[in-house]
Structures are given as structure tokens and as C-alpha cells.
Enzyme design. Structure first.
Site, PDB file in Angstrom:
ATOM      1  N   GLY A  62       0.655  -1.274   0.051  1.00  0.00           N
ATOM      2  CA  GLY A  62       0.072   0.126   0.088  1.00  0.00           C
ATOM      3  C   GLY A  62       0.629   1.244   0.140  1.00  0.00           C
ATOM      4  CG  HIS A  63       4.158   3.821   1.980  1.00  0.00           C
ATOM      5  ND1 HIS A  63       5.396   4.145   1.688  1.00  0.00           N
ATOM      6  CD2 HIS A  63       3.537   4.801   2.621  1.00  0.00           C
ATOM      7  CE1 HIS A  63       5.552   5.429   1.998  1.00  0.00           C
ATOM      8  NE2 HIS A  63       4.522   5.954   2.740  1.00  0.00           N
ATOM      9  CG  PHE A  64       2.970   5.623  -2.420  1.00  0.00           C
ATOM     10  CD1 PHE A  64       2.093   5.877  -1.295  1.00  0.00           C
ATOM     11  CD2 PHE A  64       4.475   6.014  -2.246  1.00  0.00           C
ATOM     12  CE1 PHE A  64       2.027   6.816  -0.544  1.00  0.00           C
ATOM     13  CE2 PHE A  64       4.595   6.994  -1.174  1.00  0.00           C
ATOM     14  CZ  PHE A  64       3.602   7.399  -0.403  1.00  0.00           C
ATOM     15  CB  VAL A  69       8.268   4.835  -1.445  1.00  0.00           C
ATOM     16  CG1 VAL A  69       9.001   5.908  -0.497  1.00  0.00           C
ATOM     17  CG2 VAL A  69       8.292   5.413  -2.931  1.00  0.00           C
TER      18      VAL A  69
END
Length: 161
Positions: A62-64, A69
């Protein structure tokens, strides 16, 4: 903050710690253990450790999506864990029930993203130590380039179970 890193040619007390040694000194476990190996350490003074950043780490979902990242807070956590190892190994008055507690952070800076495939070099230099309180200048590097830095404070305490 002074940018003083471990000189590779200096005569350090080399105390390499593998993952089993690290697990004995930190309470963190997957997915929150963020130090893979300690490659150099001078007891009570400085440490250099490694964190291999891989795509299979859960935060990258979820990041990203599309551009993974490593969250800055996890880079700081990796630095804090490296600093905790140095403090724990350097204190001889604490036993198996001791823990290193994060006490503060100042001057945190992020200079570029950290992505899967990078290897974080985690540097911790003791700047002050008094009655169980530690202050350390820390930096995270990728390929010799600083990606983050912070002044971290920690304390060692016996804990009751």
C-alpha cells in the site's frame, strides 16, 4: 548534525552480529525487525548495520502501489533498532530482562526515497551517554549516499514481566 560516518579503514572493534545474535538483543520480530546484520561495532561508540529492502515486505502493498517506497517512519525505526543494539551491547549492568526504549527524536531528515532492492546501511554514533540515557547521531545510506538522518535518544531499563 555532523555527518560523521564510520571510516572503513579505521581500527574498530569488529563485532559482527548475525540475525540470531540480533534476535537475542532486540524484542522485535517479523515483520517489524528491521536490522539484518551488524557488520561493525565499537562498543560504546558506534555501529554499522545493514537492512536489505525487499519487495515482499508487507508495507509495499500500500505504500505506494505502482511505485513502492519504504515509509520514512520505518527508516527511522531501523535506525532506532540499530542504535538500540549498540546501547544494549554497550551496557554491562543489564540482564536478560532489559529493554531499550525509544525516548526521543530530533532533526529527522529524509533526502531521497528508499525502494525495493536497496540495501540500507544504518550508522549510529554515540554523541552523549549519561546514567542509562543515550543520544546518538544516526544516518541511513544507500550506495554511500545519505537517504535519512536523525538524532535519537534511548534509555535502557529492566522490565518486570
Amino acid at each position: 548534525m555532523n555527518r560523521i560516518y564510520l571510516p572503513t579503514e579505521s581500527p574498530l572493534t569488529v563485532n559482527e552480529l548475525n540475525i540470531q545474535d540480533i534476535l537475542k538483543r532486540l524484542p522485535h520480530r517479523y515483520p517489524f525487525l528491521l536490522v539484518d546484520r551488524v557488520v561493525e561495532m565499537e562498543i560504546g561508540k558506534r555501529l554499522r548495520a545493514l537492512k536489505n529492502v525487499t519487495m515482499n515486505e508487507p508495507h509495499f502493498q500500500g505504500h505506494f502501489p505502482g511505485f513502492p517506497v519504504m515509509p520514512g517512519v520505518l527508516i527511522i525505526e531501523a535506525l532506532a533498532q540499530a542504535a538500540a543494539i549498540l546501547a544494549f551491547v554497550s551496557e554491562d549492568k543489564y540482564g536478560d530482562n532489559a529493554a531499550v526504549y525509544f525516548a526521543g527524536i530530533d532533526k529527522a531528515r529524509f533526502r531521497r526515497p528508499v525502494t525495493p532492492g536497496d540495501q540500507l546501511e544504518l550508522i549510529a554514533n554515540v554523541s552523549r551517554r549519561r546514567s542509562g540515557m543515550w543520544q546518538m547521531e544516526t544516518a541511513a545510506l544507500v550506495d554511500g549516499e545519505e537517504v535519512a538522518s536523525a538524532l535519537l535518544m534511548a534509555t535502557l531499563r529492566e522490565h518486570v514481566q
